[in-house]
Design a protein around this motif. Structure first.
Motif, PDB file in Angstrom:
ATOM      1  N   LYS A 171      11.722   7.196   1.812  1.00 22.42           N
ATOM      2  CA  LYS A 171      12.341   6.711   0.572  1.00 22.42           C
ATOM      3  C   LYS A 171      11.743   5.388   0.116  1.00 22.42           C
ATOM      4  O   LYS A 171      11.844   5.019  -1.045  1.00 22.42           O
ATOM      5  N   ASP A 172      11.079   4.699   1.007  1.00 19.73           N
ATOM      6  CA  ASP A 172      10.469   3.426   0.624  1.00 19.73           C
ATOM      7  C   ASP A 172       9.300   3.605  -0.339  1.00 19.73           C
ATOM      8  O   ASP A 172       8.843   2.626  -0.931  1.00 19.73           O
ATOM      9  N   THR A 173       8.809   4.839  -0.509  1.00 18.76           N
ATOM     10  CA  THR A 173       7.776   5.052  -1.528  1.00 18.76           C
ATOM     11  C   THR A 173       8.328   4.737  -2.915  1.00 18.76           C
ATOM     12  O   THR A 173       7.617   4.179  -3.756  1.00 18.76           O
ATOM     13  N   ALA A 174       9.600   5.065  -3.155  1.00 16.26           N
ATOM     14  CA  ALA A 174      10.218   4.758  -4.448  1.00 16.26           C
ATOM     15  C   ALA A 174      10.431   3.255  -4.608  1.00 16.26           C
ATOM     16  O   ALA A 174      10.215   2.698  -5.695  1.00 16.26           O
ATOM     17  N   ILE A 175      10.838   2.582  -3.535  1.00 17.77           N
ATOM     18  CA  ILE A 175      11.000   1.130  -3.600  1.00 17.77           C
ATOM     19  C   ILE A 175       9.648   0.466  -3.842  1.00 17.77           C
ATOM     20  O   ILE A 175       9.541  -0.481  -4.623  1.00 17.77           O
ATOM     21  N   LEU A 176       8.601   0.970  -3.193  1.00 17.08           N
ATOM     22  CA  LEU A 176       7.254   0.434  -3.394  1.00 17.08           C
ATOM     23  C   LEU A 176       6.832   0.576  -4.857  1.00 17.08           C
ATOM     24  O   LEU A 176       6.315  -0.378  -5.455  1.00 17.08           O
ATOM     25  N   ALA A 177       7.074   1.737  -5.445  1.00 17.09           N
ATOM     26  CA  ALA A 177       6.720   1.944  -6.852  1.00 17.09           C
ATOM     27  C   ALA A 177       7.493   0.989  -7.751  1.00 17.09           C
ATOM     28  O   ALA A 177       6.927   0.380  -8.670  1.00 17.09           O
ATOM     29  N   GLY A 178       8.788   0.832  -7.480  1.00 19.20           N
ATOM     30  CA  GLY A 178       9.599  -0.098  -8.271  1.00 19.20           C
ATOM     31  C   GLY A 178       9.130  -1.536  -8.120  1.00 19.20           C
ATOM     32  O   GLY A 178       9.057  -2.286  -9.090  1.00 19.20           O
ATOM     33  N   ALA A 179       8.779  -1.916  -6.899  1.00 19.68           N
ATOM     34  CA  ALA A 179       8.302  -3.283  -6.657  1.00 19.68           C
ATOM     35  C   ALA A 179       6.979  -3.531  -7.374  1.00 19.68           C
ATOM     36  O   ALA A 179       6.734  -4.635  -7.868  1.00 19.68           O
ATOM     37  N   LEU A 180       6.134  -2.522  -7.472  1.00 22.49           N
ATOM     38  CA  LEU A 180       4.874  -2.670  -8.215  1.00 22.49           C
ATOM     39  C   LEU A 180       5.131  -2.868  -9.707  1.00 22.49           C
ATOM     40  O   LEU A 180       4.457  -3.679 -10.356  1.00 22.49           O
ATOM     41  N   VAL A 181       6.102  -2.151 -10.257  1.00 19.78           N
ATOM     42  CA  VAL A 181       6.466  -2.332 -11.665  1.00 19.78           C
ATOM     43  C   VAL A 181       6.983  -3.748 -11.901  1.00 19.78           C
ATOM     44  O   VAL A 181       6.599  -4.427 -12.857  1.00 19.78           O
ATOM     45  N   VAL A 182       7.852  -4.208 -11.011  1.00 22.41           N
ATOM     46  CA  VAL A 182       8.411  -5.559 -11.111  1.00 22.41           C
ATOM     47  C   VAL A 182       7.310  -6.613 -10.940  1.00 22.41           C
ATOM     48  O   VAL A 182       7.292  -7.622 -11.648  1.00 22.41           O
ATOM     49  N   LEU A 183       6.393  -6.373 -10.008  1.00 19.76           N
ATOM     50  CA  LEU A 183       5.267  -7.285  -9.819  1.00 19.76           C
ATOM     51  C   LEU A 183       4.446  -7.412 -11.096  1.00 19.76           C
ATOM     52  O   LEU A 183       4.116  -8.520 -11.532  1.00 19.76           O
ATOM     53  N   SER A 184       4.138  -6.288 -11.705  1.00 18.07           N
ATOM     54  CA  SER A 184       3.356  -6.293 -12.948  1.00 18.07           C
ATOM     55  C   SER A 184       4.079  -7.060 -14.047  1.00 18.07           C
ATOM     56  O   SER A 184       3.483  -7.886 -14.743  1.00 18.07           O
ATOM     57  N   ASP A 185       5.373  -6.815 -14.194  1.00 19.52           N
ATOM     58  CA  ASP A 185       6.155  -7.516 -15.219  1.00 19.52           C
ATOM     59  C   ASP A 185       6.176  -9.020 -14.958  1.00 19.52           C
ATOM     60  O   ASP A 185       5.964  -9.816 -15.878  1.00 19.52           O
ATOM     61  N   SER A 186       6.424  -9.410 -13.716  1.00 22.66           N
ATOM     62  CA  SER A 186       6.468 -10.843 -13.381  1.00 22.66           C
ATOM     63  C   SER A 186       5.116 -11.499 -13.613  1.00 22.66           C
ATOM     64  O   SER A 186       5.041 -12.612 -14.154  1.00 22.66           O
ATOM     65  N   ALA A 187       4.037 -10.822 -13.222  1.00 28.14           N
ATOM     66  CA  ALA A 187       2.694 -11.384 -13.404  1.00 28.14           C
ATOM     67  C   ALA A 187       2.368 -11.561 -14.893  1.00 28.14           C
ATOM     68  O   ALA A 187       1.808 -12.597 -15.289  1.00 28.14           O
ATOM     69  N   LYS A 188       2.739 -10.589 -15.722  1.00 24.09           N
ATOM     70  CA  LYS A 188       2.514 -10.716 -17.174  1.00 24.09           C
ATOM     71  C   LYS A 188       3.266 -11.910 -17.740  1.00 24.09           C
ATOM     72  O   LYS A 188       2.734 -12.664 -18.553  1.00 24.09           O
ATOM     73  N   ARG A 189       4.495 -12.063 -17.293  1.00 20.42           N
ATOM     74  CA  ARG A 189       5.301 -13.193 -17.797  1.00 20.42           C
ATOM     75  C   ARG A 189       4.737 -14.527 -17.338  1.00 20.42           C
ATOM     76  O   ARG A 189       4.719 -15.485 -18.101  1.00 20.42           O
ATOM     77  N   VAL A 190       4.263 -14.599 -16.078  1.00 20.68           N
ATOM     78  CA  VAL A 190       3.642 -15.843 -15.584  1.00 20.68           C
ATOM     79  C   VAL A 190       2.403 -16.151 -16.401  1.00 20.68           C
ATOM     80  O   VAL A 190       2.192 -17.291 -16.823  1.00 20.68           O
ATOM     81  N   LEU A 191       1.565 -15.157 -16.655  1.00 17.46           N
ATOM     82  CA  LEU A 191       0.335 -15.367 -17.439  1.00 17.46           C
ATOM     83  C   LEU A 191       0.656 -15.804 -18.863  1.00 17.46           C
ATOM     84  O   LEU A 191      -0.036 -16.675 -19.426  1.00 17.46           O
TER      85      LEU A 191
END
Length: 195
Positions: A171-191
């Protein structure tokens, strides 16, 4: 009739397209809930005892325990079972101490990820840590024999047949996918803040 359906489809599509930010924030909330709950359970003995096969077989974590890897099999407890001799083995193994420390770490990662709603930099740190943690959990599919159905005579065993422990890990594959989406969003906002 077709024009109405087409118009409804376009309206629905616009609403769905505009819900991306809400969806990303809901991922943050989901990670918070999962990590707080799972992290909190690490303070209960049954949960600490249940993760022993994962930790004991992991080349990245087994050093947290004081006992050798195959020995834990003689001291397994069912969820809710109590046996004083086995309990004392787990005390000596650092089963409970490690589990509590892991619980604090998991809850902290959940909180940092959630705080990404308010602070992109904190959210970025939380997402990176969530990704590292889920990759670590997924590594148990390679290191822990108990995640695959054993050969007990039915002819149904091994890959891809997951045990309860394996289903818990996958089930951690779904958490990993969600964390990647959140990472991308946070990185865009930081940039965007750096512009």
């Amino acid at each position: 009739m077709m024009a109405k359906l087409s118009s409804l489809f376009v309206t629905f599509s616009r609403v769905a397209a505009s819900s991306q930010k809400l969806g990303i924030n809901l991922i943050r909330v989901a990670i918070l809930v999962i990590f707080m709950w799972i992290g909190g359970l690490k303070f209960w003995n049954y949960e600490a005892e249940g993760i022993v096969p994962f930790v004991a077989n992991s080349p990245f974590m087994s050093f947290f325990y004081t006992k050798s890897t195959p020995e834990y099999k003689d001291y397994k407890l069912k969820e809710g079972e109590y046996n004083e001799v086995k309990h004392q083995w787990h005390v000596a193994n650092n089963t409970y101490g490690f589990s509590r420390g892991l619980g604090i770490l998991i809850m902290a990662i959940g909180i940092l990820t959630f705080l990404g709603i308010f602070s992109s930099k904190i959210g970025l740190i939380g997402a990176v840590l969530a990704i590292i943690m889920t990759l670590g959990t997924l590594s148990f599919l390679v290191t822990t024999p108990e995640v695959w159905v054993p050969d007990l005579g039915s002819g149904e065993h091994g890959f891809p047949l997951l045990t309860g422990a394996g289903r818990l890990v996958i089930k951690d594959t779904a958490i990993l996918a969600g964390a990647l989406v959140v990472l991308s969003d946070s990185a865009k906002r930081v940039l965007n803040q750096l512009k």
